[in-house]
Design a protein around this motif. Structure first.
Motif, short mmCIF file in Angstrom:
data_model
loop_
_atom_site.label_atom_id
_atom_site.label_comp_id
_atom_site.label_asym_id
_atom_site.label_seq_id
_atom_site.Cartn_x
_atom_site.Cartn_y
_atom_site.Cartn_z
N GLU A 299 -43.69 -42.54 59.65
CA GLU A 299 -43.20 -43.37 60.75
C GLU A 299 -42.87 -42.51 61.97
N ILE A 300 -42.37 -41.30 61.72
CA ILE A 300 -42.10 -40.37 62.83
C ILE A 300 -43.42 -39.99 63.51
N ARG B 275 -41.16 -53.33 73.53
CA ARG B 275 -40.49 -52.46 72.56
C ARG B 275 -41.27 -52.45 71.26
N ILE B 276 -41.34 -51.29 70.61
CA ILE B 276 -42.01 -51.17 69.32
C ILE B 276 -41.00 -50.63 68.32
N PHE B 277 -40.82 -51.36 67.21
CA PHE B 277 -39.94 -50.93 66.13
C PHE B 277 -40.82 -50.65 64.91
N ILE B 278 -40.85 -49.41 64.44
CA ILE B 278 -41.73 -49.02 63.35
C ILE B 278 -40.91 -48.83 62.08
N VAL C 250 -42.65 -54.15 64.40
CA VAL C 250 -42.43 -55.26 65.32
C VAL C 250 -42.76 -54.78 66.72
N ILE C 251 -43.57 -55.56 67.42
CA ILE C 251 -43.87 -55.30 68.83
C ILE C 251 -43.37 -56.50 69.61
N THR D 206 -47.21 -51.44 59.23
CA THR D 206 -47.19 -50.27 60.12
C THR D 206 -48.61 -49.85 60.48
N ARG D 207 -49.58 -50.21 59.65
CA ARG D 207 -50.98 -49.91 59.96
C ARG D 207 -51.53 -50.99 60.88
#
Length: 349
Positions: free
Chosen positions: A75-76, A287-290, A304-305, A326-327
């Motif tokens: 994720e990083i 905003r993007i939350f991975i 989430v985008i 995440t993919r």
């Protein structure tokens, strides 16, 4: 662990990392050094690529799901790729047309705002192949008519018909010893004197009327009127409307069934979803939350985008976005969400 910057990587490490991420986002499977050496234009031996992979793993950008497997971006690593390496692709003319046409159809047909946003959210889900969501602006209904149906001692069903044709009902707690005629009088007063006003305006007008001691209502009936108006105002302030479409997009045969079950369960937690989207409301851009960057989706490992959209005054009134694994094809989906938010801002204003 804080993500290293792209500038910290050598040109060789940057290119190996980019090709691993591209392959993962396309196939969803780990990438091995031999495969990368054979399929890429790096011109490096498998041994050289393995050394670079080891360096990237030590930086926290890659991980090996199994001892003998290839590598996947963490994720990083995905965060660094999105922020510093990704080249976004603008939505195609066909995608832009589909989004704009959905908005125009609903508005021209006179649909209420929730229906318009729901239709647009469904289009976004289909185009992005993700579940989509939209947080509807907290609107204060305009009163067309309000009626009461007695349910028992100190309880009644208040039925509100809005000026847009919407119908909602709430259970109201009534004053003690309220006679049945007082409910009829309360409904008559609201429909005669407060119709055409928003709930907030109606409550203010009623308070001013009572304060001036010029109300035609007795005290108990005035309390019934106030209770009928207050139940919507309190509820509306605490319960923004959240529309979720396309959950079926998340159910793929190749995805771990347990992860799907976890994700669908997370989508049922509407209050946590609203809290997450409220974070997107505060930003100026998408905003993007991975994965674990959002507490809600940390277990299922989803992304989430989300992007805010604005009303006529330029104030943020809602959020639109997508949820997926995440993919994701971030380069395609992020601009699509951004375009949808800007289209909503233009047409809903």
């Amino acid at each position: 662990m804080q993500s290293p910057s792209v500038a910290e990587l050598t040109d060789r490490a940057r290119e190996v990392f980019r090709q691993i991420v591209d392959s993962y986002l396309e196939t969803g499977v780990p990438v091995g050094s031999r495969t990368l050496s054979r399929q890429s234009s790096l011109g490096l031996s498998p041994a050289s690529i393995r050394n670079v992979m080891q360096d990237l793993e030590e930086l926290g950008l890659l991980a090996a799901p199994h001892t003998s497997a290839g590598r996947l971006p963490t994720e990083i690593g995905l965060r660094m790729f999105i922020d510093g390496m990704m080249q976004a692709a603008e939505p195609s003319p066909e995608e832009r047309t589909a989004i704009d046409a959905s908005l125009r159809r609903g508005l021209e047909a006179g649909h209420n705002i929730e229906d318009v946003l729901g239709e647009t959210s469904a289009i976004l889900s289909g185009l992005s192949r993700c579940a989509s969501l939209v947080m509807v602006p907290r609107t204060d209904p305009v009163i067309r008519q309000l009626s009461f149906v007695p349910l028992g001692p100190r309880r009644a069903m208040a039925i509100l018909v809005g000026a847009d044709g919407s119908v909602e009902n709430r259970v109201v707690t009534l004053p003690e010893d309220l006679p049945p005629t007082a409910l009829e009088a309360a409904a008559h007063y609201i429909n005669q004197h407060l119709a055409g006003q928003t709930l907030a305006e109606a409550r203010t007008a009623l308070a001013a009327e009572i304060e001036r001691s010029r109300s035609t209502l007795d005290a108990l009936t005035a309390e019934a009127v106030s209770a009928g108006l207050a139940v919507w105002s309190a509820d509306g302030a605490q319960r923004p409307v959240l529309i979720v479409r396309g959950q079926a997009q998340l159910v793929e045969p190749s995805v771990d069934p347990e992860r799907i079950r976890q994700l669908l369960g997370e989508l049922e937690d509407k209050q946590e979803l609203v809290r997450l989207l409220d974070m997107a409301r505060e930003g100026e851009a998408t905003r993007i939350f991975i994965g674990a960057e959002s507490q809600l989706f940390s277990l299922s490992g989803s992304s989430v985008i989300a992007a805010p959209y604005r009303g006529g005054s330029g104030r943020v009134i809602g959020v639109v976005g997508v949820i997926g694994p995440t993919r994701l094809n971030y380069a395609r989906v992020i601009p699509m969400v951004d375009y949808t938010a800007k289209s909503l801002s233009r047409l809903v204003a």
